[in-house]
Design an enzyme around this catalytic site. Sequence first.
Site, short mmCIF file in Angstrom:
data_model
loop_
_atom_site.label_atom_id
_atom_site.label_comp_id
_atom_site.label_asym_id
_atom_site.label_seq_id
_atom_site.Cartn_x
_atom_site.Cartn_y
_atom_site.Cartn_z
N TYR A 45 0.85 -1.21 0.00
CA TYR A 45 0.00 0.00 0.00
C TYR A 45 0.87 1.24 0.00
CZ TYR A 45 -4.99 -0.83 0.35
OH TYR A 45 -6.30 -1.09 0.06
N GLU A 47 -0.61 4.87 -0.52
CA GLU A 47 -1.39 6.08 -0.78
C GLU A 47 -0.52 7.33 -0.64
OE1 GLU A 47 -3.35 3.73 1.09
OE2 GLU A 47 -5.46 4.21 0.70
N ASP A 191 -6.76 13.29 -25.42
CA ASP A 191 -6.79 11.89 -24.99
C ASP A 191 -6.25 11.11 -26.19
OD1 ASP A 191 -7.38 9.24 -24.62
OD2 ASP A 191 -9.39 9.59 -23.81
N THR A 217 -3.85 6.12 -22.25
CA THR A 217 -3.74 4.80 -21.64
C THR A 217 -2.39 4.24 -22.07
OG1 THR A 217 -5.00 3.91 -23.50
CG2 THR A 217 -6.19 4.27 -21.46
N LYS A 220 -2.48 0.37 -25.29
CA LYS A 220 -2.92 0.25 -26.68
C LYS A 220 -1.67 0.24 -27.57
CE LYS A 220 -7.52 2.12 -25.79
NZ LYS A 220 -7.56 2.88 -24.53
N ARG A 226 -2.21 -2.50 -18.71
CA ARG A 226 -3.35 -1.59 -18.54
C ARG A 226 -2.96 -0.50 -17.56
NH1 ARG A 226 -7.80 -2.96 -20.90
NH2 ARG A 226 -7.16 -4.69 -22.22
N1 DSN Z 1 -12.25 0.53 -24.77
C1 DSN Z 1 -11.34 1.35 -25.53
C2 DSN Z 1 -11.37 1.02 -26.98
O1 DSN Z 1 -11.55 -0.14 -27.29
O2 DSN Z 1 -11.20 1.90 -27.81
C3 DSN Z 1 -11.57 2.79 -25.29
O3 DSN Z 1 -11.48 3.02 -23.94
#
Ligand code: DSN
Length: 430
Positions: A45, A47, A191, A217, A220, A226
Site C-alpha cells: 500500500y 497512498e 486523450d 492509456t 494500446k 493496462r
Molecule cells: N475501450 C477502448 C477502446 O476499445 O477503444 C476505449 O477506452
Amino acid sequence: MASKVFELIRQEAHRQKYGLEMIPSENYVSKEVLSAMGSILTNKYSEGFPGRRYYGGNEVIDKIENYTIDLAKKLFKVPAAFVQSYSGSPANMAVTMAVCEPGEVVMGLALLSGGHLTHGAKLSFSSIFYKAINYDVRGDDWKIDFSQLESLAKKHKPKLIWTGTTAYPFKLDYRKFRRIADMVGATLVADCSHITGLIIGGVHQSPVPFVDIIMTTTHKTLRGPRGALILVTERGLKKDPEIKSKIERAIIPGIQGGPHNHQTAAIAISLEEALKPSFKKYAIQITRNAAVLAKELGTVSETHLILLSLTNYGYGLGYQAQYALEEAGITVNKNTIPGEPASPFYPSGIRLGTPALTSRGMKEKNMIKIASWIKRVLEEIRGLDLPKEQDKRKDFLKAVKAQLHQNKNLKKIRKEVESFAGKFPVPGMD
Ligand code: DSN
C-alpha cells in the site's frame, strides 16, 4: 491442486496465439512487462505520492514511481507526469475534476462519431456531473466537423475541450483544436490513448506543442500494461500554475486509494521499450499494415485502425460480422458508423486494427491474406439467412451464434487462420 483459473488462462493464451487479434485498442506486452505485473509489488500500500505517503515501507516504491515519472517526462518531452491512474476512464475523470467545477461545460467528440464515453457521453460521469456538449464528424467524409465545433464552442463556452477518438481512422490536426480552444479560453486536453504509439514513433503529429494536458492509456499502441498517464505541457503549466496539485488531489483523495505499484513498474518497463529506436519501426509498420488492410477492404486508414461500414450487407449487422469473424478466428468489434442507420447495440460497422498483429511481426503481404479471409467471411454471412434483431426473437443472438458455429466454411477458414497465426511468435508468450 492448481486453481481452475490457470487452465482458463491457458485456454485464453491459446486463443491469443492461434487467432488474429484485430481489436485496435489491444496489444501484446513483453515478458518483462508481464513479470512486473505479476510481481510482489502488488503487496504494498502506498497512498500518496513519492516522499509523501500515508504508509511506511515505501522507500523502494518511491524510487519506482519517480523512475516511471522521469521516463514519461522524457518520452513525451513534458515537464510533469502522473502515473497512478488505474486506467483511461479514471484518468479522464481526474483531468476533468482538476480542470472543471461540477456543472461546468465540457466538450468532446460524440460517442457515435467515434469519441469516448468519458468525453461527455450520456450516462458517463462526464455528463452526469458536468454539462456535456458533443461535436460530431461530418456525414460525407467522416472527418471532424470543425465548423460545428467552433460554433458550439462559441455558444457554450466550454471550460475543457477534449480531442481524442476511439474509432477514427484519420490523423488529428491539433492546431485546429487549439485555435478554437483559444477563442473561448478553454483548457485543451488530448486523450491520445489510441495513437500514443504512433505519436512516439513520429507517424502522427504530437499534441505536446498544442494542448495543455495529455491523457493516454498505456496498453494500446504504447504496448504496456493496462494503466494511464496524465501529462502536463509547458503551455498547461502556464495556463494554470496550480494544475499539478489539482491533478494530484483529483487522483487521491478525489478518486482513487492506493496506487497499483506492480502496474506502475510495468508501465516503466513499457516506457523503456518505447524509448528504443525499434519502437519507431514498430509504429511505422502499424500504419503501413493498416493502410494496406484498409485498401484491400475498400476503405482508407491514416492510423492504426479501420472503421468498416457494412451497410452494403444490411443495416445493423455488425454483430453478425463480429460473431462470424470470431468463428473464423479473427477478433474484431462491432461498431457504430457515423450517421448510424441502426442502433448502438446493433450497429452497422466493425472496427479493426493492426497494432497487435504488427507486434507479432506481420507485414503488408500478411495483411493482404488477412483481408482475403475477412472478405470471405463477410461473403459467407451475406449468403446466410441469419436471425435478426428485427425478427423480435428474444434469443436471436444465441441463434445467430449457434448457426455460425455449425458453418462449415467458417470452420475451414478458422483452420487456415490457426495454421497461419500459429507461425508468428507472440510477445510475452514465445
Ligand atoms: N475501450 C477502448 C477502446 O476499445 O477503444 C476505449 O477506452
